[in-house]
Design a protein around this motif. Structure first.
Motif, PDB file in Angstrom:
ATOM      1  N   PHE A 386       0.808  -1.218   0.000  1.00  0.00           N
ATOM      2  CA  PHE A 386       0.000   0.000   0.000  1.00  0.00           C
ATOM      3  C   PHE A 386       0.841   1.268   0.000  1.00  0.00           C
ATOM      4  O   PHE A 386       0.505   2.250  -0.665  1.00  0.00           O
ATOM      5  N   GLY A 387       1.909   1.298   0.793  1.00  0.00           N
ATOM      6  CA  GLY A 387       2.669   2.529   0.943  1.00  0.00           C
ATOM      7  C   GLY A 387       1.854   3.587   1.661  1.00  0.00           C
ATOM      8  O   GLY A 387       0.978   3.296   2.482  1.00  0.00           O
ATOM      9  N   ALA A 388       2.131   4.853   1.357  1.00  0.00           N
ATOM     10  CA  ALA A 388       1.382   5.970   1.945  1.00  0.00           C
ATOM     11  C   ALA A 388       0.115   6.197   1.131  1.00  0.00           C
ATOM     12  O   ALA A 388      -0.072   7.208   0.455  1.00  0.00           O
ATOM     13  N   ALA A 389      -0.755   5.203   1.199  1.00  0.00           N
ATOM     14  CA  ALA A 389      -1.937   5.166   0.333  1.00  0.00           C
ATOM     15  C   ALA A 389      -3.114   5.933   0.934  1.00  0.00           C
ATOM     16  O   ALA A 389      -3.134   6.274   2.121  1.00  0.00           O
ATOM     17  N   HIS A 390      -4.110   6.153   0.106  1.00  0.00           N
ATOM     18  CA  HIS A 390      -5.401   6.678   0.521  1.00  0.00           C
ATOM     19  C   HIS A 390      -5.894   5.843   1.712  1.00  0.00           C
ATOM     20  O   HIS A 390      -5.840   4.618   1.683  1.00  0.00           O
ATOM     21  N   THR A 391      -6.361   6.501   2.753  1.00  0.00           N
ATOM     22  CA  THR A 391      -6.864   5.947   4.020  1.00  0.00           C
ATOM     23  C   THR A 391      -5.757   5.625   5.022  1.00  0.00           C
ATOM     24  O   THR A 391      -6.066   5.237   6.152  1.00  0.00           O
ATOM     25  N   ILE A 392      -4.475   5.809   4.688  1.00  0.00           N
ATOM     26  CA  ILE A 392      -3.410   5.483   5.646  1.00  0.00           C
ATOM     27  C   ILE A 392      -3.432   6.444   6.833  1.00  0.00           C
ATOM     28  O   ILE A 392      -2.871   6.150   7.893  1.00  0.00           O
TER      29      ILE A 392
END
Length: 455
Positions: A386-392
């Protein structure tokens, strides 16, 4: 949904049970590990495809000891897996709208700041009281009152302007909830003149549009807009018109199961409209309570001096949707070129949908006389998949570490790290909510978040 843990005895005779005498009526809440909850309070009633009707004052005690039910929605298994939510969490209710209030148990000599949480989910998913959205840590650590709002979604809340069905019903629900807060929160120890909206994704988009909606003046003084997809919020009229053709096929009194089945078909009819089709349901300009699209910028300029703004985005927003898409996952696994192609795709779409318009929004706000800060969240950047994804941002703001134990989004992150970084981020959000001011620049290290004042 979760349920309040109350003793078996009659709460009406228990002197330790929290009670609030409010304009809405006498509210009976419950205690939960250092906070007081008043959960599942009905703030409005609805008829299908009609504006909400504010709940009148109750002449009998309001037992606020159950979590707010969800609004009717289709389950999204991929999102449930990312956030660690079970399908059993979505106990729904049509015809009533609810909110929950959480405040520190210890008394305060002065009225507390109020933070109103608007959940995201592309206007088709979510609820204010999901366990991963638990506001208890924020309220307890930061000595604020937090109100979590549940509102109508999808075909019931965010498509209208056809067949005598109004648009923006979900937005009107939120305004009804804000009226409830304005009227009742002082009796619960809150300051109705110090209210901050904070919302993520569609919730952030909603907060941005509530700034220019009729009937909201004076109901909130600050807005924290998290990962709002403002880059796809304009130019939606043709897509909405095509969706409306399909939506008109469902009758007003159709069974709920049929309506939700048609909602899926309505969303599919938006294909062909590019990135906008990624969030087919949404706010509609030119329909009450929003201005026409050509006048939206002027409306935001008029609102700027009255509302302090803190907004931002994650470094790799669209990585979430890459992981949730089987086709893109296969592309990512292509030898030699797949990972590079996907990284490029994430960078481009993150900028187009989130970053570019957040900067435009904040610059316009300051140019019109308002105070604005921008942030970039780097937490977990580069971490597979995911990384620094949406919802993190959500595991850092809401819920306990245990709330996120089943979430693919933070799998492998140790609880101590999640707790430490979460406490620091909650402190930043609450600092802004208290005064609308932050240092001109700052960061949460190591590589968690950076913010700056927009000039």
């Amino acid at each position: 949904m979760r349920h309040a843990e109350l003793n078996d005895h009659d709460t009406s005779n228990d002197h330790d049970v929290p009670r609030f005498t409010t304009p809405a009526g006498e509210i009976i809440g419950w205690r939960d590990r250092g906070v007081i909850r008043a959960s599942g309070i009905r703030y409005a009633r609805t008829q299908r495809f009609c504006p909400p009707v504010d709940e009148p004052s109750s002449t009998t005690p309001i037992l606020a000891t159950e979590w707010s039910p969800c609004s009717p929605q289709n389950i999204i298994p991929e999102l449930n897996a990312a956030l660690g939510i079970s399908a059993q969490a979505f106990s729904s209710c049509e015809g009533e709208l609810h909110l929950s209030v959480t405040l520190p148990e210890n008394p305060s000599a002065t009225p507390r700041p109020v933070m109103v949480w608007i959940h995201g989910g592309s206007y088709v998913f979510g609820a204010g009281d999901l366990s991963v959205f638990d506001v208890r840590p924020l309220a307890l650590e930061q000595d604020v009152i937090v109100v979590a709002v549940t509102y109508r979604l999808g075909l019931l809340g965010f498509l209208g302007g056809y067949a005598n069905r109004p648009a923006n019903l979900g937005l009107l629900d939120m305004i009804s909830a804000l009226r409830w807060v304005n009227t009742n929160i002082a009796a619960m120890g809150g300051d109705p003149a110090n209210v901050t909206l904070f919302g993520q994704s569609a919730g952030g988009d909603a907060a941005a549009h509530l700034m220019i909606a009729e009937g909201t003046e004076g109901l909130f003084q600050r807005a924290i807009i998290q990962s709002a997809p403002l880059g796809i919020s304009r130019g939606r009229a043709k897509m909405n018109a095509k969706m409306s053709q399909k939506a008109a096929e469902v009758k007003d009194d159709a069974p709920l199961e049929e309506l939700l089945r048609v909602q899926t078909q309505v969303a599919e009819s938006a294909r062909g409209f590019g990135l906008k089709a990624a969030m087919p349901f949404g706010t509609q300009y030119g329909h009450y309570p929003l201005p026409i699209e050509a006048e939206a910028d002027a409306a935001w300029r008029r609102a700027a001096a009255k509302i302090d703004l803190f907004m931002g985005y994650t470094a790799e927003e669209s990585a979430l949707f890459l992981v949730m898409s089987p086709g893109l996952t296969r592309l990512r696994n292509t030898p030699l070129v797949g990972e590079a192609l996907c990284k490029a795709m994430v960078a481009v779409t993150t900028r187009q949908v989130y970053i570019r318009d957040a900067h435009k929004f904040a610059r316009r706000h300051t140019q019109a006389g308002g105070h604005a800060y921008l942030y970039r969240l780097d937490w977990c950047k580069g971490r597979y998949p995911f990384g620094a994804a949406h919802t993190i941002d959500l595991p850092l703001l809401l819920g306990e570490p245990s709330s996120w134990q089943h979430a693919d989004l933070v799998k492998g992150v140790d609880e101590a790290t999640l707790l430490e970084h979460g406490q620091r981020m909650r402190a930043l959000w609450a600092d802004f909510a208290r005064t609308g001011q932050l240092p001109a620049t700052g960061h949460i290290e190591p590589q968690v978040l950076e913010w700056w004042k927009v000039s």
